[in-house]
Write a protein that holds these residues in place. Structure first.
Motif, PDB file in Angstrom:
ATOM      1  N   ARG A  25       0.829  -1.207   0.000  1.00 19.74           N
ATOM      2  CA  ARG A  25       0.000   0.000   0.000  1.00 19.74           C
ATOM      3  C   ARG A  25       0.863   1.257   0.000  1.00 19.74           C
ATOM      4  N   SER A  26       1.966   1.244   0.759  1.00 18.60           N
ATOM      5  CA  SER A  26       2.818   2.435   0.804  1.00 18.60           C
ATOM      6  C   SER A  26       3.409   2.716  -0.578  1.00 18.60           C
ATOM      7  N   LEU A  28       2.014   1.953  -3.448  1.00 21.43           N
ATOM      8  CA  LEU A  28       0.919   2.473  -4.265  1.00 21.43           C
ATOM      9  C   LEU A  28       0.656   3.944  -3.960  1.00 21.43           C
ATOM     10  N   GLN A  29       0.732   4.320  -2.692  1.00 19.89           N
ATOM     11  CA  GLN A  29       0.509   5.716  -2.315  1.00 19.89           C
ATOM     12  C   GLN A  29       1.639   6.624  -2.790  1.00 19.89           C
ATOM     13  N   LEU A  30       2.790   6.052  -3.092  1.00 20.30           N
ATOM     14  CA  LEU A  30       3.909   6.811  -3.658  1.00 20.30           C
ATOM     15  C   LEU A  30       3.869   6.788  -5.192  1.00 20.30           C
ATOM     16  N   ASP A  31       2.773   6.246  -5.740  1.00 23.45           N
ATOM     17  CA  ASP A  31       2.602   6.100  -7.189  1.00 23.45           C
ATOM     18  C   ASP A  31       3.669   5.204  -7.811  1.00 23.45           C
ATOM     19  N   LEU A  32       4.086   4.192  -7.049  1.00 22.93           N
ATOM     20  CA  LEU A  32       5.014   3.186  -7.540  1.00 22.93           C
ATOM     21  C   LEU A  32       4.260   1.881  -7.745  1.00 22.93           C
ATOM     22  N   LEU A  33       4.776   1.033  -8.575  1.00 19.85           N
ATOM     23  CA  LEU A  33       4.156  -0.257  -8.838  1.00 19.85           C
ATOM     24  C   LEU A  33       4.900  -1.341  -8.072  1.00 19.85           C
ATOM     25  N   PRO A  34       4.296  -1.848  -6.989  1.00 18.22           N
ATOM     26  CA  PRO A  34       4.959  -2.928  -6.253  1.00 18.22           C
ATOM     27  C   PRO A  34       4.869  -4.234  -7.040  1.00 18.22           C
ATOM     28  N   LEU A  35       5.934  -4.986  -7.011  1.00 14.21           N
ATOM     29  CA  LEU A  35       5.970  -6.274  -7.701  1.00 14.21           C
ATOM     30  C   LEU A  35       6.331  -7.353  -6.685  1.00 14.21           C
ATOM     31  N   PRO A  36       5.323  -7.850  -5.967  1.00 17.73           N
ATOM     32  CA  PRO A  36       5.611  -8.871  -4.957  1.00 17.73           C
ATOM     33  C   PRO A  36       6.067 -10.166  -5.613  1.00 17.73           C
ATOM     34  N   GLY A  51      -7.014  -2.256   0.050  1.00 23.64           N
ATOM     35  CA  GLY A  51      -8.071  -1.248  -0.061  1.00 23.64           C
ATOM     36  C   GLY A  51      -8.187  -0.392   1.187  1.00 23.64           C
ATOM     37  N   PHE A  52      -7.095   0.154   1.638  1.00 19.73           N
ATOM     38  CA  PHE A  52      -7.083   1.031   2.805  1.00 19.73           C
ATOM     39  C   PHE A  52      -6.102   2.157   2.511  1.00 19.73           C
ATOM     40  N   GLU A  53      -6.089   3.169   3.333  1.00 18.90           N
ATOM     41  CA  GLU A  53      -5.195   4.313   3.156  1.00 18.90           C
ATOM     42  C   GLU A  53      -4.274   4.419   4.368  1.00 18.90           C
ATOM     43  N   ILE A  54      -3.007   4.640   4.114  1.00 20.70           N
ATOM     44  CA  ILE A  54      -2.048   4.868   5.193  1.00 20.70           C
ATOM     45  C   ILE A  54      -2.034   6.371   5.460  1.00 20.70           C
ATOM     46  N   SER A  55      -2.137   6.757   6.711  1.00 20.24           N
ATOM     47  CA  SER A  55      -2.173   8.180   7.058  1.00 20.24           C
ATOM     48  C   SER A  55      -0.875   8.871   6.657  1.00 20.24           C
ATOM     49  N   LEU A  62       7.256   5.933   7.860  1.00 20.33           N
ATOM     50  CA  LEU A  62       7.808   4.848   7.045  1.00 20.33           C
ATOM     51  C   LEU A  62       8.930   5.353   6.140  1.00 20.33           C
ATOM     52  N   GLU A  63       8.788   6.579   5.667  1.00 19.62           N
ATOM     53  CA  GLU A  63       9.808   7.156   4.800  1.00 19.62           C
ATOM     54  C   GLU A  63      11.138   7.338   5.526  1.00 19.62           C
TER      55      GLU A  63
END
Length: 84
Positions: A25-26, A28-36, A51-55, A62-63
């Protein structure tokens, strides 16, 4: 490993999710594509539940989390190398 980082584990627990979901999710919120990377169908399904938002406060925390210093041949990549 980033999934074992105490800050990641603690933050994920507060959201009631796994460390992997928090990382996904983090990104995705940085507009990156995670590739697990997994072949386990249960992990694939679980990792997709983002389907949740990190504050903003948690994203800032986290950064600033300690970066993993050696990803071997992949250390050059900006996300892993702390250059992003």
């Amino acid at each position: 490993m980033v999934l074992d980082n105490p800050l990641v584990v603690e933050t994920a627990a507060r959201y009631g999710i796994t460390s992997a979901q928090l990382c996904m999710r983090s990104y995705l919120q940085l507009d990156l594509l995670p590739l697990p990377k997994t072949a386990n169908l249960a992990y694939i399904a679980n990792n997709a539940e983002v389907g949740f938002e990190i504050s903003a406060t948690d994203m800032d925390a986290l950064e600033t989390a300690e970066h993993v210093h050696d990803y071997g041949d992949s250390s050059f990549f900006p996300v892993f190398g702390g250059k992003l």
